[in-house]
Motif scaffolding. Structure first.
Motif, PDB file in Angstrom:
ATOM      1  N   SER A  86       0.801  -1.225   0.000  1.00 27.50           N
ATOM      2  CA  SER A  86       0.000   0.000   0.000  1.00 27.50           C
ATOM      3  C   SER A  86       0.834   1.275   0.000  1.00 27.50           C
ATOM      4  CB  SER A  86      -0.932   0.007   1.221  1.00 27.50           C
ATOM      5  OG  SER A  86      -0.182   0.126   2.427  1.00 27.50           O
ATOM      6  N   PHE A  87       2.153   1.131   0.058  1.00 30.44           N
ATOM      7  CA  PHE A  87       3.000   2.327   0.141  1.00 30.44           C
ATOM      8  C   PHE A  87       3.207   2.979  -1.222  1.00 30.44           C
ATOM      9  CE2 PHE A  87       4.242  -0.092   3.930  1.00 30.44           C
ATOM     10  CZ  PHE A  87       4.034   0.884   4.891  1.00 30.44           C
ATOM     11  N   ASP A  88       3.089   4.295  -1.226  1.00 30.27           N
ATOM     12  CA  ASP A  88       3.352   5.068  -2.437  1.00 30.27           C
ATOM     13  C   ASP A  88       4.832   5.393  -2.583  1.00 30.27           C
ATOM     14  OD1 ASP A  88       0.575   5.247  -3.111  1.00 30.27           O
ATOM     15  OD2 ASP A  88       0.361   6.839  -1.615  1.00 30.27           O
ATOM     16  N   GLN A  89       5.520   5.546  -1.432  1.00 27.01           N
ATOM     17  CA  GLN A  89       6.937   5.880  -1.448  1.00 27.01           C
ATOM     18  C   GLN A  89       7.699   5.041  -0.437  1.00 27.01           C
ATOM     19  OE1 GLN A  89       7.303  10.141  -0.800  1.00 27.01           O
ATOM     20  NE2 GLN A  89       7.277  10.476  -2.985  1.00 27.01           N
ATOM     21  N   LEU A  90       8.930   4.713  -0.786  1.00 26.98           N
ATOM     22  CA  LEU A  90       9.839   4.018   0.117  1.00 26.98           C
ATOM     23  C   LEU A  90      11.148   4.805   0.088  1.00 26.98           C
ATOM     24  CD1 LEU A  90      10.484   0.152   0.161  1.00 26.98           C
ATOM     25  CD2 LEU A  90      12.100   1.854   0.983  1.00 26.98           C
ATOM     26  N   ILE A  91      11.399   5.520   1.180  1.00 25.56           N
ATOM     27  CA  ILE A  91      12.543   6.428   1.249  1.00 25.56           C
ATOM     28  C   ILE A  91      13.588   5.865   2.208  1.00 25.56           C
ATOM     29  CG2 ILE A  91      13.273   8.790   1.733  1.00 25.56           C
ATOM     30  CD1 ILE A  91      10.305   9.627   1.410  1.00 25.56           C
ATOM     31  N   VAL A  92      14.820   5.738   1.735  1.00 25.19           N
ATOM     32  CA  VAL A  92      15.898   5.231   2.584  1.00 25.19           C
ATOM     33  C   VAL A  92      17.000   6.291   2.693  1.00 25.19           C
ATOM     34  CG1 VAL A  92      17.691   3.493   2.895  1.00 25.19           C
ATOM     35  CG2 VAL A  92      15.445   2.815   2.031  1.00 25.19           C
ATOM     36  N   ALA A  93      17.239   6.748   3.911  1.00 23.44           N
ATOM     37  CA  ALA A  93      18.319   7.700   4.175  1.00 23.44           C
ATOM     38  C   ALA A  93      19.563   6.928   4.609  1.00 23.44           C
ATOM     39  CB  ALA A  93      17.901   8.682   5.266  1.00 23.44           C
ATOM     40  N   VAL A 109      24.224   1.218  -6.394  1.00 29.29           N
ATOM     41  CA  VAL A 109      23.425   0.920  -7.582  1.00 29.29           C
ATOM     42  C   VAL A 109      23.114  -0.567  -7.581  1.00 29.29           C
ATOM     43  CG1 VAL A 109      23.333   0.924 -10.103  1.00 29.29           C
ATOM     44  CG2 VAL A 109      24.513   2.786  -8.902  1.00 29.29           C
ATOM     45  N   PRO A 110      21.840  -0.987  -7.565  1.00 23.31           N
ATOM     46  CA  PRO A 110      20.679  -0.094  -7.475  1.00 23.31           C
ATOM     47  C   PRO A 110      20.603   0.595  -6.120  1.00 23.31           C
ATOM     48  CG  PRO A 110      19.984  -2.342  -7.104  1.00 23.31           C
ATOM     49  CD  PRO A 110      21.437  -2.410  -7.496  1.00 23.31           C
ATOM     50  N   SER A 111      19.717   1.545  -6.013  1.00 24.53           N
ATOM     51  CA  SER A 111      19.572   2.288  -4.769  1.00 24.53           C
ATOM     52  C   SER A 111      19.250   1.347  -3.620  1.00 24.53           C
ATOM     53  CB  SER A 111      18.458   3.332  -4.912  1.00 24.53           C
ATOM     54  OG  SER A 111      17.190   2.686  -4.969  1.00 24.53           O
ATOM     55  N   LEU A 112      19.593   1.765  -2.413  1.00 29.63           N
ATOM     56  CA  LEU A 112      19.256   0.956  -1.242  1.00 29.63           C
ATOM     57  C   LEU A 112      17.747   0.801  -1.109  1.00 29.63           C
ATOM     58  CD1 LEU A 112      22.252   1.218  -0.568  1.00 29.63           C
ATOM     59  CD2 LEU A 112      21.614   1.572   1.817  1.00 29.63           C
ATOM     60  N   ALA A 113      17.008   1.862  -1.481  1.00 24.92           N
ATOM     61  CA  ALA A 113      15.550   1.789  -1.406  1.00 24.92           C
ATOM     62  C   ALA A 113      15.010   0.695  -2.320  1.00 24.92           C
ATOM     63  CB  ALA A 113      14.938   3.138  -1.766  1.00 24.92           C
ATOM     64  N   CYS A 127       4.792   1.914  -6.026  1.00 22.45           N
ATOM     65  CA  CYS A 127       5.609   2.239  -4.846  1.00 22.45           C
ATOM     66  C   CYS A 127       6.981   2.672  -5.338  1.00 22.45           C
ATOM     67  CB  CYS A 127       5.724   1.024  -3.932  1.00 22.45           C
ATOM     68  SG  CYS A 127       6.836   1.285  -2.524  1.00 22.45           S
ATOM     69  N   ILE A 128       7.274   3.960  -5.210  1.00 22.53           N
ATOM     70  CA  ILE A 128       8.513   4.524  -5.750  1.00 22.53           C
ATOM     71  C   ILE A 128       9.602   4.552  -4.683  1.00 22.53           C
ATOM     72  CG2 ILE A 128       9.553   6.484  -6.922  1.00 22.53           C
ATOM     73  CD1 ILE A 128       7.271   4.995  -8.449  1.00 22.53           C
TER      74      ILE A 128
END
Length: 358
Positions: A86-93, A109-113, A127-128
């Motif tokens: 259900s998540f629209d975004q997955l942000i990893v700092a 690469v690829p991103s951790l997210a 889910c971006i």
């Protein structure tokens, strides 16, 4: 009225405990490569008095930042009761990507997210996933990003994670290496109709200084002049960072609280980046001083740096989760409680978020 509401939290705390005694035999050098003039035990003792750190956690060999992030995220998702698709975004700092072992090449690469999304088994193509590299304030910046996307009508749900394996970029000849640690923390954030309630994410404040300040935290070679090394270690001009933080973080916190429309007397808890015990205490004292208050309320600032060290972007979400799960005696959160998040780190960057629990 719609506002961003934290609906779940989780943290991954590594199993490997590294106490200060681990560093007693280290051959420390100053930034210019010369001996600091004190024995290692003397350096370790002074370090403990200044930072408050007694021990820290390191990730097990082979355990990556993205794997820790996924484990923290699993707990946050379970806590929220949300469907992982259900998540629209997955942000990893983060700051150093995935490093499987000490001084291995950082993989971003690829991103951790994207890696975390894969590990979580999220199949929803809407889910971006994306990464944020913003120094220690990265996780809070993720909250600010998500809130902005919510208000723009682009998203309604987000999974926000801070994760780091700093133990893999440490110079054993640098006394500052004792500060850093590993870990991951996560929250789920939803844009909900709160009616006329003054709850959720109320206000934010962000500041960045990139003149000489950009060189306060950087990557460099070993302090040991006999060791030929690439710029593969995290380095910090401790005094400069301390002075910068004391000069600007309290003002950013005040700006954020004032923008919320609430008053400092209603503040229940301050979640501040676990960078240095003395520095955090000085920041909070200065913050209250801006309101002419000299008596700091008891139990206003929970801390976990004493046993978890400084895990950069993971410190605040980990601390927040510990309090939510009643794992820090003397601290708890309930409906209507006003809290303030604040962080400072490489860039130099500062941010603050004012939030009222629903």
């Amino acid at each position: 009225m719609y506002r961003s509401i934290i609906t779940g939290s989780g943290a991954y705390i590594p199993d490997i405990i590294v106490r200060n005694s681990h560093f007693l035999s280290n051959d420390f050098h100053s930034e210019d490569g010369v001996s600091p003039g004190r024995t290692s035990p003397e350096i370790v003792e002074k370090f403990s008095k200044i930072t408050g750190i007694q021990e820290r956690r390191y990730a097990a060999k082979g355990l990556s930042a993205s794997q820790m992030a996924a484990q923290a995220a699993e707990l946050a998702i379970s806590d929220s009761g949300m469907d992982k698709d259900s998540f629209d975004q997955l942000i990893v700092a983060h700051n150093f990507g995935d490093m499987i072992d000490c001084h291995s090449y950082p993989a971003i690469v690829p991103s951790l997210a994207s890696r975390v999304r894969n590990l979580l088994g999220i199949s929803n193509p809407a889910c971006i996933p994306y990464d944020l590299v913003f120094g220690c304030p990265g996780w809070l910046q993720g909250m600010i990003h998500a809130d902005a996307f919510f208000k723009a009508g682009i998203a309604k749900t987000a999974l926000i994670i801070g994760t780091e394996t700093l133990s893999r970029v440490l110079d054993p000849h640098d006394r500052d290496s004792m500060i850093f640690s590993d870990g991951a923390g996560a929250i789920t954030l939803e844009f909900r109709d709160v009616g006329d309630q003054h709850v959720g994410l109320l206000s934010t404040s962000v500041r960045s200084d990139c003149g000489e300040e950009a060189g306060f935290i950087y990557m460099g070679g070993s302090h040991n002049p006999e060791k030929d090394s690439l710029p593969q270690y995290i380095k910090m001009k401790g005094r400069k960072v301390y002075e910068y933080a004391l000069r600007h973080v309290p003002a950013a916190m005040k700006e954020c609280l004032d923008k919320s429309g609430d008053v400092i007397e209603n503040l229940k808890v301050i979640f501040i980046h676990q960078a240095n015990e003395k520095m955090d205490e000085a920041i909070v004292k200065s913050f209250y001083g801006l309101y002419g208050i000299t008596e700091i309320p008891k139990n206003i600032m929970p801390m976990c740096i004493q046993w978890l060290g400084n895990s950069s972007v993971a410190t605040i979400p980990t601390l927040f989760d510990l309090v939510r799960r009643h794992q820090l005696p003397g601290f708890e959160l309930g409906a209507g409680d006003l809290i303030l998040f604040a962080s400072v780190g490489a860039g130099m960057n500062i941010n603050a978020v004012c939030y009222r629990c629903g």
